[in-house]
Design a protein around this motif. Sequence first.
Motif, PDB file in Angstrom:
ATOM      1  N   ILE A  14       0.842  -1.207   0.000  1.00 25.88           N
ATOM      2  CA  ILE A  14       0.000   0.000   0.000  1.00 25.88           C
ATOM      3  C   ILE A  14       0.876   1.255   0.000  1.00 25.88           C
ATOM      4  O   ILE A  14       0.619   2.218  -0.733  1.00 25.88           O
ATOM      5  N   ASN A  15       1.952   1.235   0.785  1.00 22.35           N
ATOM      6  CA  ASN A  15       2.871   2.393   0.833  1.00 22.35           C
ATOM      7  C   ASN A  15       3.510   2.631  -0.533  1.00 22.35           C
ATOM      8  O   ASN A  15       3.625   3.765  -0.999  1.00 22.35           O
ATOM      9  N   ARG A  16       3.917   1.536  -1.185  1.00 20.53           N
ATOM     10  CA  ARG A  16       4.552   1.673  -2.510  1.00 20.53           C
ATOM     11  C   ARG A  16       3.536   2.181  -3.533  1.00 20.53           C
ATOM     12  O   ARG A  16       3.855   2.980  -4.412  1.00 20.53           O
ATOM     13  N   ALA A  17       2.285   1.699  -3.419  1.00 27.22           N
ATOM     14  CA  ALA A  17       1.224   2.123  -4.347  1.00 27.22           C
ATOM     15  C   ALA A  17       0.923   3.610  -4.181  1.00 27.22           C
ATOM     16  O   ALA A  17       0.687   4.327  -5.161  1.00 27.22           O
ATOM     17  N   THR A  18       0.954   4.095  -2.938  1.00 28.84           N
ATOM     18  CA  THR A  18       0.692   5.517  -2.670  1.00 28.84           C
ATOM     19  C   THR A  18       1.768   6.391  -3.311  1.00 28.84           C
ATOM     20  O   THR A  18       1.470   7.424  -3.923  1.00 28.84           O
ATOM     21  N   ALA A  19       3.024   5.953  -3.204  1.00 30.28           N
ATOM     22  CA  ALA A  19       4.127   6.705  -3.822  1.00 30.28           C
ATOM     23  C   ALA A  19       4.008   6.662  -5.343  1.00 30.28           C
ATOM     24  O   ALA A  19       4.227   7.658  -6.038  1.00 30.28           O
ATOM     25  N   ARG A  20       3.621   5.505  -5.875  1.00 32.89           N
ATOM     26  CA  ARG A  20       3.463   5.345  -7.328  1.00 32.89           C
ATOM     27  C   ARG A  20       2.340   6.251  -7.850  1.00 32.89           C
ATOM     28  O   ARG A  20       2.436   6.824  -8.935  1.00 32.89           O
ATOM     29  N   GLN A  21       1.261   6.363  -7.066  1.00 31.55           N
ATOM     30  CA  GLN A  21       0.139   7.216  -7.488  1.00 31.55           C
ATOM     31  C   GLN A  21       0.614   8.649  -7.717  1.00 31.55           C
ATOM     32  O   GLN A  21       0.241   9.299  -8.697  1.00 31.55           O
ATOM     33  N   ARG A  22       1.464   9.144  -6.813  1.00 36.49           N
ATOM     34  CA  ARG A  22       1.971  10.519  -6.949  1.00 36.49           C
ATOM     35  C   ARG A  22       2.803  10.658  -8.222  1.00 36.49           C
ATOM     36  O   ARG A  22       2.705  11.648  -8.943  1.00 36.49           O
ATOM     37  N   GLU A  23       3.640   9.637  -8.493  1.00 31.55           N
ATOM     38  CA  GLU A  23       4.487   9.661  -9.697  1.00 31.55           C
ATOM     39  C   GLU A  23       3.620   9.702 -10.963  1.00 31.55           C
ATOM     40  O   GLU A  23       3.884  10.479 -11.891  1.00 31.55           O
ATOM     41  N   ILE A  24       2.585   8.867 -11.004  1.00 34.14           N
ATOM     42  CA  ILE A  24       1.730   8.759 -12.198  1.00 34.14           C
ATOM     43  C   ILE A  24       0.904  10.021 -12.392  1.00 34.14           C
ATOM     44  O   ILE A  24       0.740  10.515 -13.516  1.00 34.14           O
ATOM     45  N   HIS A  25       0.376  10.565 -11.282  1.00 30.36           N
ATOM     46  CA  HIS A  25      -0.412  11.802 -11.344  1.00 30.36           C
ATOM     47  C   HIS A  25       0.438  12.926 -11.959  1.00 30.36           C
ATOM     48  O   HIS A  25      -0.002  13.670 -12.836  1.00 30.36           O
ATOM     49  N   LYS A  26       1.685  13.001 -11.518  1.00 26.17           N
ATOM     50  CA  LYS A  26       2.624  14.008 -12.035  1.00 26.17           C
ATOM     51  C   LYS A  26       2.884  13.802 -13.525  1.00 26.17           C
ATOM     52  O   LYS A  26       2.900  14.745 -14.309  1.00 26.17           O
ATOM     53  N   LEU A  27       3.121  12.529 -13.908  1.00 27.21           N
ATOM     54  CA  LEU A  27       3.417  12.194 -15.305  1.00 27.21           C
ATOM     55  C   LEU A  27       2.241  12.586 -16.219  1.00 27.21           C
ATOM     56  O   LEU A  27       2.439  13.228 -17.251  1.00 27.21           O
ATOM     57  N   ILE A  28       1.015  12.233 -15.812  1.00 25.81           N
ATOM     58  CA  ILE A  28      -0.164  12.542 -16.636  1.00 25.81           C
ATOM     59  C   ILE A  28      -0.330  14.047 -16.785  1.00 25.81           C
ATOM     60  O   ILE A  28      -0.536  14.560 -17.894  1.00 25.81           O
ATOM     61  N   ASP A  29      -0.214  14.779 -15.667  1.00 29.18           N
ATOM     62  CA  ASP A  29      -0.362  16.249 -15.726  1.00 29.18           C
ATOM     63  C   ASP A  29       0.710  16.878 -16.614  1.00 29.18           C
ATOM     64  O   ASP A  29       0.427  17.792 -17.390  1.00 29.18           O
ATOM     65  N   LYS A  30       1.932  16.373 -16.513  1.00 32.28           N
ATOM     66  CA  LYS A  30       3.042  16.919 -17.301  1.00 32.28           C
ATOM     67  C   LYS A  30       2.777  16.720 -18.800  1.00 32.28           C
ATOM     68  O   LYS A  30       2.936  17.638 -19.605  1.00 32.28           O
ATOM     69  N   VAL A  31       2.346  15.503 -19.172  1.00 33.05           N
ATOM     70  CA  VAL A  31       2.093  15.196 -20.590  1.00 33.05           C
ATOM     71  C   VAL A  31       0.917  16.019 -21.111  1.00 33.05           C
ATOM     72  O   VAL A  31       0.971  16.586 -22.208  1.00 33.05           O
TER      73      VAL A  31
END
Length: 277
Positions: A252-269
Amino acid sequence: MATGFKIAEPLEYHRSFLKENCRPDGRGLSEFRTTTLNVGSISTADGSALVKIGNTTIICGIKAELANPTAEAPGKGYIVPNVDLPPLCSSRFRPGPPGEQAQAASQFIADVIESSEVIKAEDLCVDRGKLCWVLYCDIMCLDYDGNILDACIIALLAALKNTQLPEVTVNKETCSPEVNLEKRQRLHIHKHPASASFCVFDDSILIVDPTAEEESLSTAHLTVVTDEGGRLCSVHKPGGTSLSGEKLQECINRATARQREIHKLIDKVLDSVKTMK
């Protein structure tokens, strides 16, 4: 020599890396493969996205159609996801009707849409009891190398954020819908779910973002979906060996960190696409 060992004893070959806390492709146990994203690549769709996680490649196209709402939910539209795993993406899949894995993936995506409230069905209502939008989300795998669920969710979310629906008004005299293709509006995305998938080796070693080979050698699979508020939207574990509470918390902790990474990637693109227009 290493190639012969890998073919003859694939599990032992992987174990020789895992005991050194790394994997055959050079990654650490909790490291994702490089993730890339493009949006708007299907010009005939209302929204689209192409995602690559390592070699795994997923494309999502969204087509919006006007329909009558159901009698049970007169004030709601609906979203229909479909995951396709064609023979083109891997020799493991056969032509014909969707196999078990494709059906399970479609159901998983439908459950995530509902549990995460990424879109509220009420937002897709045009005229209560008379007219609503249906979003057909076609998700296709172009290259299968493990962990399709994570790629499917990124592709779906990015495609939804890329979708623009035309303005619709209902003519009071004829009661028929009038569509203005010149005026388009983006969908209102309420939540940004993202997932992290794991495999368990020998009932105890946890690895993230498994390749197809790692999936085939593991004793259990697990996918954890969280949103930007850190809320747990879904835990998907199709059988396999059990996990301790401690290991689950680690996921769950790793998934929470991954969510932040993906949210950033989508917004950037999406921002880079806006500035190009």
